[in-house]
Motif scaffolding. Structure first.
Motif, PDB file in Angstrom:
ATOM      1  N   LYS A  29       0.723  -1.134  -0.005  1.00 21.90           N
ATOM      2  CA  LYS A  29      -0.038   0.019   0.086  1.00 21.90           C
ATOM      3  C   LYS A  29       1.130   1.391   0.072  1.00 21.90           C
ATOM      4  O   LYS A  29       2.052   1.418   0.686  1.00 21.90           O
ATOM      5  N   THR A  30       0.407   2.227  -0.699  1.00 18.14           N
ATOM      6  CA  THR A  30       0.899   3.586  -0.629  1.00 18.14           C
ATOM      7  C   THR A  30       0.247   4.602   0.111  1.00 18.14           C
ATOM      8  O   THR A  30      -1.078   4.294   0.483  1.00 18.14           O
ATOM      9  N   PHE A  31       0.775   5.830   0.457  1.00 22.80           N
ATOM     10  CA  PHE A  31      -0.063   6.756   1.176  1.00 22.80           C
ATOM     11  C   PHE A  31       0.177   8.285   0.534  1.00 22.80           C
ATOM     12  O   PHE A  31       1.177   8.461   0.153  1.00 22.80           O
ATOM     13  N   ILE A  32      -1.105   8.906   0.524  1.00 27.11           N
ATOM     14  CA  ILE A  32      -1.082  10.026  -0.189  1.00 27.11           C
ATOM     15  C   ILE A  32      -0.640  11.118   0.810  1.00 27.11           C
ATOM     16  O   ILE A  32       0.043  12.313   0.251  1.00 27.11           O
ATOM     17  N   SER A  33      -0.723  11.019   2.121  1.00 22.16           N
ATOM     18  CA  SER A  33      -0.257  12.008   2.747  1.00 22.16           C
ATOM     19  C   SER A  33       1.169  12.005   2.943  1.00 22.16           C
ATOM     20  O   SER A  33       1.792  10.783   3.298  1.00 22.16           O
TER      21      SER A  33
ATOM     22  N   GLU B 218      -4.432   4.119  -2.864  1.00 23.10           N
ATOM     23  CA  GLU B 218      -3.562   3.804  -1.718  1.00 23.10           C
ATOM     24  C   GLU B 218      -3.450   2.230  -1.736  1.00 23.10           C
ATOM     25  O   GLU B 218      -2.435   1.717  -1.511  1.00 23.10           O
TER      26      GLU B 218
ATOM     27  N   GLY C 107      -1.624   0.523  -4.371  1.00 23.49           N
ATOM     28  CA  GLY C 107      -0.156   0.761  -4.407  1.00 23.49           C
ATOM     29  C   GLY C 107       0.401   1.862  -5.333  1.00 23.49           C
ATOM     30  O   GLY C 107       1.481   1.629  -5.840  1.00 23.49           O
TER      31      GLY C 107
ATOM     32  N   ARG D 107       2.748   8.271  -5.025  1.00 21.56           N
ATOM     33  CA  ARG D 107       2.039   9.522  -4.903  1.00 21.56           C
ATOM     34  C   ARG D 107       1.698  10.470  -5.862  1.00 21.56           C
ATOM     35  O   ARG D 107       0.547  11.063  -6.029  1.00 21.56           O
TER      36      ARG D 107
ATOM     37  N   MET E  90      -0.833   9.320  -7.997  1.00 21.48           N
ATOM     38  CA  MET E  90      -2.264   9.569  -7.076  1.00 21.48           C
ATOM     39  C   MET E  90      -2.735  10.809  -7.302  1.00 21.48           C
ATOM     40  O   MET E  90      -3.991  11.231  -7.770  1.00 21.48           O
TER      41      MET E  90
END
Lengths: 255, 280
Positions: free
Chosen positions: A222-226, B113, B116, B119, B122
């Motif tokens: 998973k990745t995070f926008i913040s 998110e 994956g 950023r 996204m």
């Protein structure tokens, strides 16, 4: 309609503390109230939680919750005051009903513990962005599903309040009396509980679907926008809390 | 080549005795706008779940037949793989919000998110979705502070950001006022024009008649008809399936204004045209 989210960024000092430290604080604070069956110590711990809520500028948000729990705790106070096994010294007599000091003291301890529990978790929930809490838990190795369930439990209270509000409005429009004396409010409250619980369950199912279709079960990374947040000395705060916990345990054993 | 192929689809929920979907077979072309109509309990929502893999992955039960998206069998795929191809928007805007995000921008990011997505990518996708749904001005608001219509647009934007080839919508306007419904239909028609395949279960037949390229009529889980809106809404037996045809069809029926192919007009313009032809 009243907003149902519990968190708003107040930019207070408490908002600057990392979610895991606040979670640790909630556990340490609750643990201490059970470690010592002492009213002064429980009062002191509760006072700390209340001060933190004040510093976080969220004390007003917790008051209705404390009021609702107190109405539920009233039954415990009455039962313990009348029937606690150690009851000896009469404290209050209402006609033929006698309340005993021992039972009422025990009930007071329970009440303070519950209040502290709510206040301590209030510090966590009301001053932490839900996403940050979830992200922190996931970074500590907790699975996304369990992190979300953990978060949902706390989201449930404001959401159920909102649902209850809607159902109350609907029942009121059909002629049900929901305002007035305590008796009228109690009479109106119980018929609302069934639809509120059913509606919440249905909403939970729909939310599970919504999460599923947005890839929540995805097994990939998973990745995070913040951007990663920097908090106020997280290691220092956590160490302090752990030292406090150890000191409390040692004091309890030695003292 | 068809975008979606449904072959003999049958499904029964675990706690039910009868089939909710009973031998459905149809094909959907890329970029088509398909309307699913039928009375309550016709199986519309369940079909939406089947097209997005929730049936049989999330809802268990007895399942038969195949649903293929780009020739990939939904049943054999991971649900996250299916949902990256086919997004779902459903009727309750409130329940579609995750509850863990405090701004619309972050809410839209949730699916990305989980997938994956990096950023920077996204941010590009979120900005595009916000622009497409015309909700850029809401991006810093808390999703729970929005109206039902605005929330529904956020839900669609969240699905759009995932870049699905297919968007399945289960009565997305049922909670919206007429203006909100119009806005949603216009945006969805725009998406269909851009090449995204749209499948929408809906009770607002006037709107479907205006925008859909094909209509699938269901009744008690069975496929009754699959064809152009004119063809389906002109059926003499449509009332038997609990469907009141669009108002212009009813007017045309009363005035006996059929075109040469034997179908009634389904829009106001069509009705006017048919009226003028009748005059001549």
């Amino acid at each position: 309609m009243e907003p149902i989210h519990s968190y708003t960024d107040k930019k207070s000092y408490i908002d600057q503390i990392d979610p895991i430290s606040k979670l640790l604080f909630a556990f340490v604070s609750i643990f201490i109230t059970y470690l010592f069956s002492s009213i002064p110590i429980t009062c002191f711990v509760l006072l700390i939680s209340i001060v933190l809520l004040m510093v976080g500028r969220v004390l007003r948000k917790i008051v209705p919750l404390l009021a609702i729990s107190f109405t539920l705790l009233l039954s415990i106070i009455i039962v313990q005051g009348l029937t606690h096994p150690t009851n000896e010294m009469p404290l209050l007599t209402l006609g033929t009903i006698v309340f005993y000091q021992e039972g009422l003291t025990f009930a007071l301890l329970i009440t303070l513990r519950v209040f502290n529990m709510l206040a301590a978790f209030g510090v966590l929930i009301l001053t932490t962005k839900p996403d940050d809490l979830m992200e922190s838990l996931m970074k500590q190795g907790m699975s996304p599903k369990i992190s979300y369930v953990f978060l949902s439990v706390f989201q449930l209270i404001p959401q159920m309040r909102a649902t209850l509000g809607k159902i109350t409005d609907a029942q009121r429009s059909r002629g049900m009396e929901t305002e007035g004396s305590l008796m009228i409010r109690i009479k109106a409250f119980f018929p609302l509980l069934g639809p509120a619980v059913l509606s919440s369950l249905n909403m939970t199912k729909e939310r599970a679907i919504a999460l599923e279709v947005r890839g929540f079960s995805s097994k990939g990374k998973k990745t995070f926008i913040s951007e990663e947040k920097s908090y106020f000395y997280p290691k220092f705060v956590r160490c302090g809390l752990i030292i406090l916990l150890i000191a409390a345990i040692v004091w309890r054993i030695v003292g | 080549m068809s975008k979606i192929r449904v072959e003999g689809l049958k499904y029964r929920y675990p706690d039910m005795d009868s089939l909710v979907l009973d031998d459905l077979s149809f094909e959907v072309e890329k970029g088509a706008f398909i309307g699913i109509v039928g009375e309550n309990t016709a199986g519309k929502s369940t079909l939406c779940y089947a097209l997005t893999g929730l049936v049989p992955h999330f809802f268990k039960g007895a399942y038969g037949g195949n649903v293929l998206i780009d020739n990939i069998d939904v049943k054999q795929s991971e649900i996250s793989d299916v949902t990256s191809k086919a997004g779902l928007v459903f009727d309750q805007p409130f329940s579609q919000m995750t509850g863990s995000k405090t701004t619309v921008y972050e809410e839209i990011a949730f699916g990305l998110e989980n997938s994956g997505v990096e950023r920077e990518e996204m941010r590009i996708r979120i900005d595009n979705s916000l622009r497409l749904m015309d909700i850029e001005h809401l991006q810093n608001k808390n999703p729970y502070d929005l109206s039902g219509g605005q929330m529904q647009r956020v839900a669609i934007a969240s699905v759009l950001a995932m870049k699905p080839d297919v968007i399945v919508l289960d009565e997305p306007t049922s909670q919206l006022d007429p203006q909100g419904s119009d806005e949603v239909f216009q945006v969805i028609a725009k998406l269909a024009e851009s090449g995204i395949t749209i499948i929408m279960a809906e009770h607002k037949l006037e709107k479907l008649a205006e925008y859909a390229s094909k209509i699938l009529l269901l009744h008690k889980g069975k496929q009754i008809a699959y064809g152009s809106p004119k063809e389906v809404f002109s059926r003499d037996d449509i009332l038997e399936y609990g469907i009141a045809p669009p108002v212009y069809v009813r007017i045309a029926k009363a005035l006996k204004l059929k075109n040469k192919a034997g179908f009634y007009p389904i829009t106001l313009d069509g009705l006017k045209q048919q009226w003028n032809v009748g005059d001549e």
